[in-house]
Design an enzyme around this catalytic site. Structure first.
Site, PDB file in Angstrom:
ATOM      1  N   HIS A  62      -4.897  12.360 -71.231  1.00  0.00           N
ATOM      2  CA  HIS A  62      -4.377  13.947 -71.247  1.00  0.00           C
ATOM      3  C   HIS A  62      -5.824  14.683 -72.014  1.00  0.00           C
ATOM      4  O   HIS A  62      -5.588  14.737 -73.110  1.00  0.00           O
ATOM      5  CB  HIS A  62      -3.603  13.316 -72.340  1.00  0.00           C
ATOM      6  CG  HIS A  62      -2.933  14.106 -72.856  1.00  0.00           C
ATOM      7  ND1 HIS A  62      -1.715  14.895 -72.573  1.00  0.00           N
ATOM      8  CD2 HIS A  62      -2.709  15.897 -72.576  1.00  0.00           C
ATOM      9  CE1 HIS A  62      -0.760  15.993 -73.049  1.00  0.00           C
ATOM     10  NE2 HIS A  62      -1.702  16.276 -72.012  1.00  0.00           N
ATOM     11  N   HIS A 181       5.742  18.184 -70.408  1.00  0.00           N
ATOM     12  CA  HIS A 181       5.488  18.995 -71.912  1.00  0.00           C
ATOM     13  C   HIS A 181       6.942  17.985 -72.292  1.00  0.00           C
ATOM     14  O   HIS A 181       7.324  20.464 -71.683  1.00  0.00           O
ATOM     15  CB  HIS A 181       4.475  19.761 -71.573  1.00  0.00           C
ATOM     16  CG  HIS A 181       4.848  20.312 -72.431  1.00  0.00           C
ATOM     17  ND1 HIS A 181       3.380  20.866 -73.525  1.00  0.00           N
ATOM     18  CD2 HIS A 181       5.296  21.210 -73.552  1.00  0.00           C
ATOM     19  CE1 HIS A 181       3.444  21.346 -74.585  1.00  0.00           C
ATOM     20  NE2 HIS A 181       4.884  21.986 -75.026  1.00  0.00           N
ATOM     21  N   ASP A 306      -4.996  14.805 -75.709  1.00  0.00           N
ATOM     22  CA  ASP A 306      -4.547  16.633 -75.360  1.00  0.00           C
ATOM     23  C   ASP A 306      -5.792  17.161 -75.955  1.00  0.00           C
ATOM     24  O   ASP A 306      -5.740  18.572 -76.207  1.00  0.00           O
ATOM     25  CB  ASP A 306      -3.638  16.639 -76.238  1.00  0.00           C
ATOM     26  CG  ASP A 306      -3.039  17.688 -75.300  1.00  0.00           C
ATOM     27  OD1 ASP A 306      -2.929  18.826 -74.337  1.00  0.00           O
ATOM     28  OD2 ASP A 306      -1.776  18.503 -76.150  1.00  0.00           O
ATOM     29  N   HIS A 310     -11.055  26.076 -76.159  1.00  0.00           N
ATOM     30  CA  HIS A 310     -10.381  27.857 -76.208  1.00  0.00           C
ATOM     31  C   HIS A 310     -11.826  27.785 -76.252  1.00  0.00           C
ATOM     32  O   HIS A 310     -12.105  27.224 -77.302  1.00  0.00           O
ATOM     33  CB  HIS A 310      -9.072  28.273 -76.772  1.00  0.00           C
ATOM     34  CG  HIS A 310      -7.798  27.210 -76.390  1.00  0.00           C
ATOM     35  ND1 HIS A 310      -7.011  28.012 -75.007  1.00  0.00           N
ATOM     36  CD2 HIS A 310      -7.175  25.820 -76.548  1.00  0.00           C
ATOM     37  CE1 HIS A 310      -5.515  28.028 -74.461  1.00  0.00           C
ATOM     38  NE2 HIS A 310      -5.791  26.725 -75.502  1.00  0.00           N
TER      39      HIS A 310
HETATM   40  O1  DOR Z   1      -1.691  22.356 -77.245  1.00  0.00           O
HETATM   41  C1  DOR Z   1      -1.543  23.271 -76.348  1.00  0.00           C
HETATM   42  N1  DOR Z   1      -2.756  23.580 -75.270  1.00  0.00           N
HETATM   43  N2  DOR Z   1      -0.365  22.383 -75.243  1.00  0.00           N
HETATM   44  C2  DOR Z   1      -1.039  21.970 -74.200  1.00  0.00           C
HETATM   45  O2  DOR Z   1       0.533  21.911 -73.788  1.00  0.00           O
HETATM   46  C3  DOR Z   1      -0.636  22.574 -73.661  1.00  0.00           C
HETATM   47  C4  DOR Z   1      -2.606  23.186 -73.910  1.00  0.00           C
HETATM   48  C5  DOR Z   1      -4.072  23.326 -73.460  1.00  0.00           C
HETATM   49  O3  DOR Z   1      -4.160  23.346 -71.965  1.00  0.00           O
HETATM   50  O4  DOR Z   1      -4.646  24.561 -73.709  1.00  0.00           O
HETATM   51 ZN    ZN Z   2      -1.512  19.024 -73.571  1.00  0.00          ZN
END
Ligand code: DOR
Ligand code: ZN
Length: 440
Positions: A62, A181, A306, A310
């Protein structure tokens, strides 16, 4: 005389499917050729693993590598480099890129690109939309496709299939397990107006509350059972869902995240501010403890980072404009080895969650097991090594980690992908040689 080995891993403690054994491992042509190698057997290369545990190559199922999209934040090249530095040999990459991976043309471009630039092996999710339902059955059999991904609640990007009728249409298109999700979009929308912009970041967990997740999962499981379409519920974040899912083992498998096993509200929001904001949110102690109980009783099948990088500027906006998601592919192994050392799970269970679990849930071919004929993917770890996680070590261009400053015991010291050593002691070696993961 027998054919020489390309590589022998000498002197380590191997975590085999049937338990730990002090055994040498021989590799030929990228695959495990022997468990148990006689002294003096000819080998082109030897990796000394005395004092180390030799794990099957660990899989992070993930990650969000933002490729295509914003290479200044992350790309397949940089994200897979971060992965091998962190002891990961395969990643499964999410489709909510810019543009999203929702058709055959974009999938083909991503397959070709990954084969050129990846440092580890790569599986690819394809995103479901209300418009591409007719194409999903063909897409899910594409090269390297680990699963169709459905965002049933909105998160980063525009992918969204929120209503029951559309979810059912997606489930009736194709046969493989779908990854979800799971947050109820209608409840997310209804609650958003209850909070003002600029309120504390901890509001994130009140907006996207337990019932958003639980309701989303109840709806998906009902439809999955009705359509007999296997479901994998990603990042399960509440005690209620974990309890409920135990009655759906016929149709559903379960992922939890490192973050949800390591961070807790309110402390995470107080320490990290927006660097604790993710979807579904980091919640309080009750859910944290339920996640650990579910790891221990076997409810959980897979563990993911996950990894969702960013730019700092996007993270540092006021709530709720701040980007949701946390980097994690490089820190997954050190953080989880620290949990092993703290006695929260065994090394065997960690390997089950990061190897056998993803292999079973996604139908991986030839990985996830130290056994003859399987890919020669290995993660070598120094179980007692102490280290502080530092941002200077993070290879993702965004440059931050929510685990900065964490003291851990246990560290990945070598990463071997199909018989090639790609990382040794924090150093990435050679050229990118990642390939596409195969699925049955
Ligand atoms: O916190 C998250 N960031 N949850 C998600 O479902 C997507 C992910 C993202 O792509 O930034
Ligand atoms: Zn994710």
């Amino acid at each position: 005389m027998s054919e020489p080995f390309d590589l022998v891993i000498r002197g380590g403690t191997a975590v085999l499917p049937w338990g730990e054994e002090a055994t040498d491992i021989g590799v030929r042509r990228g695959q495990i050729a022997a468990l148990g190698v006689p002294a003096g057997a000819p080998a082109a290369a030897v990796v000394q693993a005395r004092g180390l545990h030799v794990l099957p190559g660990l899989i992070d199922p993930h990650v969000h590598l933002r490729d295509p999209g914003d290479a200044a934040v992350e790309s397949i090249a940089t994200g897979t480099r971060a992965a091998v530095l962190g002891g990961i040999t395969s990643v499964f990459d999410m489709p909510n890129t810019t543009p999203p991976i929702t058709n055959a043309e974009r999938l083909a471009a991503k397959q070709a690109h990954a084969e050129r630039v990846a440092w580890c092996d790569v599986g690819l999710y394809v995103g479901a939309t209300k418009e591409n339902v007719a194409d999903l059955a063909a897409l899910e059999t594409g090269r390297a496709v680990c699963a169709i991904k459905v965002f049933a609640g909105s998160s980063t990007g525009d992918l969204l299939v929120e209503d029951d009728a559309s979810l059912e249409r997606v489930m009736r298109a194709g046969r493989r397990r779908i990854a979800y999700h799971s947050e109820d979009e209608y409840r997310l929308r209804a609650r958003r107006g209850m909070f003002k912009a600029g309120e504390p970041y901890a509001r994130h967990a009140e907006w996207r509350d337990e019932e958003c997740a639980f309701l989303g999962t109840r709806r998906i499981l009902a439809l999955a059972r009705e359509t007999a379409r296997p479901a994998h519920i990603l990042h399960v974040s509440t005690a209620e869902e974990l309890d409920y899912l135990k009655d759906f083992r016929d149709i559903a498998t379960v992922e939890v995240l490192v973050n949800h096993l390591t961070q807790m509200a309110p402390d995470a929001y107080e320490r990290l501010g927006s660097y604790a904001v993710m979807n579904p949110p980091i919640r309080g102690r009750r859910h944290f403890e339920a996640a650990w109980a579910a790891v221990r009783d076997g409810t959980v099948d897979t563990l993911g980072s996950d990894h969702a990088p960013h730019p700092r500027a996007a993270k540092e906006k006021r709530w709720p404009d701040c980007a949701a998601g946390l980097t994690g592919v490089q820190t997954l192994v050190p953080v989880m080895l620290d949990h092993v050392n703290a006695g929260r799970l065994s090394l065997t269970r960690l390997v089950d969650l990061l190897c056998a679990g993803p292999a079973r849930v996604y139908g991986v071919v030839g990985k996830g097991r130290l056994a003859a004929g399987y890919d020669a993917d290995f993660t070598l770890v120094a179980l007692r090594r102490r280290r502080v996680i530092e941002e200077s070590w993070i290879a993702s261009p965004c440059g931050w980690t929510p685990f900065a400053g964490m003291r851990v015991t246990g560290w990945p010291v070598a990463t071997i992908v199909r018989g090639t050593v790609v990382m040794r002691e924090d150093e990435v070696l050679g050229e990118p040689g990642g390939r596409l993961v195969r699925f049955g």
